[in-house]
Design an enzyme around this catalytic site. Sequence first.
Site, PDB file in Angstrom:
ATOM      1  N   GLY A 229       0.832  -1.207   0.000  1.00 11.71           N
ATOM      2  CA  GLY A 229       0.000   0.000   0.000  1.00 11.71           C
ATOM      3  C   GLY A 229       0.862   1.250   0.000  1.00 11.71           C
ATOM      4  O   GLY A 229       0.849   2.028  -0.931  1.00 11.71           O
ATOM      5  N   ALA A 500      -0.935  -2.269  13.788  1.00 11.39           N
ATOM      6  CA  ALA A 500      -0.603  -3.253  14.828  1.00 11.39           C
ATOM      7  C   ALA A 500      -1.039  -2.761  16.200  1.00 11.39           C
ATOM      8  O   ALA A 500      -1.607  -3.518  16.991  1.00 11.39           O
ATOM      9  CB  ALA A 500       0.900  -3.543  14.817  1.00 11.39           C
ATOM     10  N   LEU A 620       6.567  -7.162  18.048  1.00  9.39           N
ATOM     11  CA  LEU A 620       5.549  -8.223  18.157  1.00  9.39           C
ATOM     12  C   LEU A 620       5.974  -9.512  17.478  1.00  9.39           C
ATOM     13  O   LEU A 620       5.593 -10.599  17.898  1.00  9.39           O
ATOM     14  CB  LEU A 620       4.219  -7.738  17.563  1.00  9.39           C
ATOM     15  CG  LEU A 620       3.513  -6.639  18.355  1.00  9.39           C
ATOM     16  CD1 LEU A 620       2.344  -6.081  17.559  1.00  9.39           C
ATOM     17  CD2 LEU A 620       3.029  -7.164  19.701  1.00  9.39           C
ATOM     18  N   ASN A 621       6.692  -9.398  16.376  1.00 12.71           N
ATOM     19  CA  ASN A 621       7.091 -10.597  15.646  1.00 12.71           C
ATOM     20  C   ASN A 621       8.424 -10.320  14.963  1.00 12.71           C
ATOM     21  O   ASN A 621       8.538  -9.374  14.180  1.00 12.71           O
ATOM     22  CB  ASN A 621       6.007 -10.945  14.612  1.00 12.71           C
ATOM     23  CG  ASN A 621       6.318 -12.213  13.838  1.00 12.71           C
ATOM     24  OD1 ASN A 621       7.272 -12.258  13.067  1.00 12.71           O
ATOM     25  ND2 ASN A 621       5.514 -13.239  14.047  1.00 12.71           N
ATOM     26  N   LYS A 623      10.100 -11.885  12.606  1.00 17.53           N
ATOM     27  CA  LYS A 623      10.197 -12.009  11.150  1.00 17.53           C
ATOM     28  C   LYS A 623       9.483 -10.859  10.438  1.00 17.53           C
ATOM     29  O   LYS A 623      10.084 -10.159   9.622  1.00 17.53           O
ATOM     30  CB  LYS A 623       9.617 -13.349  10.697  1.00 17.53           C
ATOM     31  CG  LYS A 623       9.680 -13.527   9.191  1.00 17.53           C
ATOM     32  CD  LYS A 623       9.266 -14.907   8.764  1.00 17.53           C
ATOM     33  CE  LYS A 623      10.424 -15.873   8.900  1.00 17.53           C
ATOM     34  NZ  LYS A 623      10.086 -17.216   8.402  1.00 17.53           N
ATOM     35  N   GLU A 695       6.547   2.708   9.034  1.00 18.43           N
ATOM     36  CA  GLU A 695       7.129   3.841   8.306  1.00 18.43           C
ATOM     37  C   GLU A 695       8.507   4.271   8.774  1.00 18.43           C
ATOM     38  O   GLU A 695       9.265   4.873   8.026  1.00 18.43           O
ATOM     39  CB  GLU A 695       6.138   5.016   8.350  1.00 18.43           C
ATOM     40  CG  GLU A 695       4.835   4.520   7.762  1.00 18.43           C
ATOM     41  CD  GLU A 695       3.664   5.470   7.774  1.00 18.43           C
ATOM     42  OE1 GLU A 695       3.718   6.441   7.028  1.00 18.43           O
ATOM     43  OE2 GLU A 695       2.694   5.200   8.492  1.00 18.43           O
TER      44      GLU A 695
HETATM   45 MO1  MOS Z   1       1.039   5.220   5.236  1.00 15.78          MO
HETATM   46  S1  MOS Z   1       1.918   6.653   4.083  1.00 15.78           S
HETATM   47  O1  MOS Z   1       0.136   6.080   6.317  1.00 15.78           O
HETATM   48  O2  MOS Z   1       0.299   4.092   4.271  1.00 15.78           O
END
Ligand code: MOS
Length: 730
Positions: A229, A500, A620-621, A623, A695
């Site tokens: 996304g 998450a 949390l994970n 991987k 991010e």
């Molecule tokens: Mo992010 S830029 O909030 O998908």
Amino acid sequence: MIDTPLEQQPERQLDHRYDAFVKVTGRAKYAAEFPVKNVAYAYIVQATIPAGTVAAIDDAAATRASGVHSILTPFNAPKLAELGNVNVLQDTTVYYSGQPIAVVVARSLPEARSAAALLHITYKEQPAKLDFEGLLKDARPPKRGGTSRRGDPDASLAKAAATIEQTYSTPVQNHNPMEPHATIAAWDGDKLNVYDATQGITSVQQGLARAFSIPQTNVHVECPYTGGGFGCKGYVWSHTILAAMAAKVAQRPVKLVLDRDQMFGPVGSRPNTRQHIKLAASSDGKLLLQQHDSTCYTSFISDWVESAANPTTLLYDSESLSVSHLVVPLNLGMGTWMRAPGEATNSVALEIAFDELAEKLNIDPIQLRLANYAEKDPRNGKPWSSKHLREAYAQAAERFGWSKRNTQPGQLREGNKLIGHGMATANYGAGRSPSSAIVRILPNGRLFVGIGTQDLGTGTYTILAQAAALAFSIDPSLVDVKLGDTNLPRSGGSGGSTTAASVCPAVYEAASQAKLKLAQLAVADTQSPLHGATAEDLDAKDGKLFLKSAPDKSETITALIARNGGTPVEATATSELAKDRDSFTSHSWGAVFAEVAVDADTHMVHVRRVVATYDIGTLLNDKTGINQLTGGIVWGISMALHEQALIDKKYGRTVNENFAEYHVPVNADVGEIDVTCLNIPDYRFNPLGARGIGEIGITGTAAAIANAIYNATGKRVRDLPITLDKLMTA
Ligand code: MOS
């Protein structure tokens, strides 16, 4: 009623991604892959001028073409009620080259595409605004927000022992997830069924309901898998509404998939930035003034701002501060969120500026940052819910070997390679949204989790299975998760690194409540060994309920349910935000170090190593978490060296609208990446102590690389990406 999926996945293992098996075997269905009977194919026709109006569209030849069902234009499209800032054939205005101006619906995609070529479109052109640099004089404040000021900047500046003042720039970027945007829309009377590639099934549901003036409950959106996304799938763009409109007009289900080149414009961009920074410090490195003024392009459709100066307000302490944003309206597609919007671009400029100031003061770059460490939120004096950036600097520096670096630029050589080291701070906010989930304990002992969130490929399925498994102390492979369906309990969008932190507490809470219900069943059941106990005194582990004070007293969950009608026990819960959340600030931090080798003859840059340590609360994970952060770093490499949309100043088109010319790193461009997390829980933020990590990986990385290139070559390039030509002429 939410169905419990019958298909179980015994292949799943604890250390794997929940969705690994279905993805590797090709069984995971993305939006465009759902088999829908009698589906027709829609193709978007885009404006070929950057500004003006569509004067006429002659569709006679296209209408007669093979397989064509319908052609929608601004002259015949149904009028819609309420729209976001998207162009869906409601008027003839052309805001940018590439804007959707017609839709052809046909039996097959090739037929739709070839009929589209037969449309005869005439325009009334107007002069376009496309030259960002040339139009800087017209820059204006954005409609919302954008400025901040603390202290007395002039007085602070007057006391300075050292100052730097520079301009940094970043280019327009376009998100290009592997899965392009796609929608399948099918009407059943006034009910609309949609498969959509999205970061927010609920916002798609709301957007379509508003556009077509139908109740939100009439719109059903499904998106079990999203192929990436990065922000562009966080908005309801024109193609989603146009697919539903086309399905209505053509009176059959319609599939609309964007071509790769259609990803450059109609679905948002990260606007360019031109950032002017002035830093002033005393001789010991204490910041007296931070001034950060950023200008970006904005579209004529919506006043989107890349808030590149904002993070400067909270990252470091300084006596005075002045931050502002300006926009230059251009005939380009809309800006939108792109991975760490604001922070990614901010950290390029601010963290290179810090490197320049450190050199001027002859202070180690880490020391300069430590000298200005923000113990509290500089904006309001609130404490952080948890901040361990100091430890992150120390851990990453140690792993990187920072103490051994050469501090004189251009001095370290291996053959014809110039070697350099650089560092930067990473940061990103921590947010949550309220989220609801259902957890059902099945008669066979497995758990079912249902939640109206979506998995962008990041690992949401995996950590949801983990959250439910945690409440029952069972292996996550015993949990089945359903998400990406608006019939499930509502959750927020997957953006702003909030997923998450929002969905895991909801699932954990629903699982805990379901467990309590089960315990109540046991204590009330005269045949249960747990009869007569208090429900709150019971807990679950490995498929059994047991008495906490005497763990030998226990009963298997399957036996208990079998004796009590054999029906599932379930609970729905909504996670609450922390009650005292206004009394602190939650934020994530990190330290990024890079080593580059620059070819002295060709100026080719190779990023040999990136070492980063993050303070993101609970990891949390391993991987999925480390994957996310590593992916962010790869994008940081892209930002530093490769990525830029090149826009033609006459026609307003993105010239490199394909993966051959819009450069992103390939494996050969990415050296060793070493990511660690401090894993110190932030329990004030949420019960799992976890902040989002989607991010932060991109932030700081490009600056660390730019600083390493300077350390290698003595050449300071302030305009990203740092390509060979810029290094050659620097
Ligand atoms: Mo992010 S830029 O909030 O998908």
